[in-house]
Design an enzyme around this catalytic site. Structure first.
Site, PDB file in Angstrom:
ATOM      1  N   HIS A 115      16.512  -9.480 -32.523  1.00 57.27           N
ATOM      2  CA  HIS A 115      15.350  -8.846 -32.171  1.00 57.27           C
ATOM      3  C   HIS A 115      14.620  -9.173 -30.960  1.00 57.27           C
ATOM      4  O   HIS A 115      13.822  -8.793 -30.667  1.00 57.27           O
ATOM      5  CB  HIS A 115      14.283  -8.802 -33.371  1.00 57.27           C
ATOM      6  CG  HIS A 115      14.475  -7.816 -34.654  1.00 57.27           C
ATOM      7  ND1 HIS A 115      15.393  -6.658 -34.405  1.00 57.27           N
ATOM      8  CD2 HIS A 115      14.281  -8.073 -35.822  1.00 57.27           C
ATOM      9  CE1 HIS A 115      15.502  -6.094 -35.541  1.00 57.27           C
ATOM     10  NE2 HIS A 115      15.031  -6.815 -36.682  1.00 57.27           N
ATOM     11  N   ARG A 137      14.498   3.412 -29.459  1.00 61.21           N
ATOM     12  CA  ARG A 137      13.857   4.171 -30.089  1.00 61.21           C
ATOM     13  C   ARG A 137      12.568   4.701 -29.223  1.00 61.21           C
ATOM     14  O   ARG A 137      11.868   3.660 -29.027  1.00 61.21           O
ATOM     15  CB  ARG A 137      13.649   3.899 -31.629  1.00 61.21           C
ATOM     16  CG  ARG A 137      12.858   5.087 -32.572  1.00 61.21           C
ATOM     17  CD  ARG A 137      12.737   4.763 -33.790  1.00 61.21           C
ATOM     18  NE  ARG A 137      12.637   5.550 -34.840  1.00 61.21           N
ATOM     19  CZ  ARG A 137      12.180   5.315 -36.159  1.00 61.21           C
ATOM     20  NH1 ARG A 137      12.152   4.374 -36.717  1.00 61.21           N
ATOM     21  NH2 ARG A 137      11.978   6.369 -36.881  1.00 61.21           N
ATOM     22  N   TYR A 200      18.220   5.807 -30.805  1.00 58.83           N
ATOM     23  CA  TYR A 200      17.920   6.433 -32.187  1.00 58.83           C
ATOM     24  C   TYR A 200      18.240   7.935 -32.056  1.00 58.83           C
ATOM     25  O   TYR A 200      18.860   8.309 -33.116  1.00 58.83           O
ATOM     26  CB  TYR A 200      16.542   5.760 -32.667  1.00 58.83           C
ATOM     27  CG  TYR A 200      16.475   5.996 -34.206  1.00 58.83           C
ATOM     28  CD1 TYR A 200      16.475   4.781 -34.955  1.00 58.83           C
ATOM     29  CD2 TYR A 200      15.819   7.238 -34.637  1.00 58.83           C
ATOM     30  CE1 TYR A 200      16.191   5.211 -36.433  1.00 58.83           C
ATOM     31  CE2 TYR A 200      15.528   7.745 -35.814  1.00 58.83           C
ATOM     32  CZ  TYR A 200      16.016   6.629 -36.934  1.00 58.83           C
ATOM     33  OH  TYR A 200      15.613   6.735 -38.165  1.00 58.83           O
ATOM     34  N   GLY A 258      13.072   7.511 -41.471  1.00 58.04           N
ATOM     35  CA  GLY A 258      14.285   7.795 -40.677  1.00 58.04           C
ATOM     36  C   GLY A 258      14.075   9.145 -39.450  1.00 58.04           C
ATOM     37  O   GLY A 258      14.927   9.734 -39.323  1.00 58.04           O
TER      38      GLY A 258
END
Length: 300
Positions: A115, A137, A200, A258
């Protein structure tokens, strides 16, 4: 690696007994979880020697890292014939000094992840031209997912409130630092042939296409049936349903909704406008900004 798994579980139990104010510390200006990424771990990474054939996955927290871990493991299994299943996330900042030597002896291809901000990733990954897959994302869904993750993950301090967490996120005062700093750093590397950025939202829209492109990036030629099978087994719903086996008790923590657009259930109009302004000032007119398709996914 079994002993590493036991160590992870032990650290999780330790975190549950800690006070929230003791769970984070600052290293080189960035906040990290004390239990999983102590200073000795980050210093040990300086001795990590990357290989050209390592499979490296990078993502800011809650941008789809664990989802892509599962996808990549399936790609590796199909591409190499070797089963690559593990409950342990391949985050190099979780590796202590005792893991560096075993990692050096591990056969190729090694599956690694982080990360960390690209400037904090060991320089050997760039020097040795390791291919790095980066998943991003949209920031509105990212901060919502990060908020819920912080409230459920014992390693991180509980968010005091949505408003407080949103404020901390916007100033980069969250674990692993500023989303926008990460994004700007990767924007500078978009032309690097050893870096591939996927979003994403792209994966949600066309997972089979994403699996194909990721496979090709890492040099695996998979047939259409294999790609479709991997995609079918890797939908978010499928991953959540199997998370008890893949992630144990943390399954529901790593795989929540999600969804694209869940931010609308949390943001005030003022917060949405603030994020719009910051996004435009940092990523407006950039290639990564365009790839994130902000106007579609982040506007009311």
């Amino acid at each position: 690696m079994n002993s590493f798994s036991a160590k992870i579980q032990s650290k999780m139990e330790l975190a549950r007994r800690m006070k929230d104010e003791d769970k984070l510390y600052r290293y080189n200006g960035v906040l990290y979880p004390v239990v999983m990424s102590p200073e000795e771990n980050l210093k040990a990474l300086e001795d990590l020697d990357a290989r050209p054939d390592d499979i490296m996955l990078v993502a800011y927290p809650k941008c789809g890292f664990n989802w892509m871990v599962a996808v990549l493991r399936k790609i590796l299994t199909a591409g190499t014939g070797q089963k690559a299943e593990s409950r342990i996330p391949p985050l190099i900042e979780f590796y202590g000094p005792e893991m560096i030597e075993p990692l050096a002896q591990a056969p190729s291809p090694r599956f690694l992840g982080t990360h960390m901000h690209p400037d904090n990733i060991p320089t050997s990954f760039s020097v040795n031209k390791t291919k790095m897959l980066v998943i991003f994302r949209n920031p509105k869904d990212t901060v919502v997912s990060f908020y819920h993750f912080s409230n459920k993950n014992p390693v991180l301090p509980s968010a005091e409130s949505w408003d407080r967490f949103f404020s901390d996120f916007m100033t980069g005062e969250v674990p692993w630092g500023s989303y926008f700093d990460h994004a700007l750093a990767w924007e500078k590397r978009l032309n690097d042939p050893n870096v591939m950025i996927v979003t994403y939202e792209e994966l949600k829209q066309d997972l089979s296409g994403g699996v194909r492109r990721v496979s090709e990036f890492f040099g695996f030629s998979l047939d259409a049936n294999t790609i479709d099978t991997i995609a079918e087994e890797s939908t978010f719903r499928a991953m959540k349903e199997s998370s008890r086996d893949s992630h144990g008790q943390m399954g529901n923590v790593f795989f929540r909704k999600g969804e694209v657009g869940d931010w609308k259930n949390h943001f005030s109009h003022a917060q949405s406008e603030q994020m719009d302004t910051v996004f435009e000032s940092h990523l407006g007119g950039t290639k990564l900004g365009a790839q994130l398709n902000y106007e579609v996914h982040c506007k009311w």
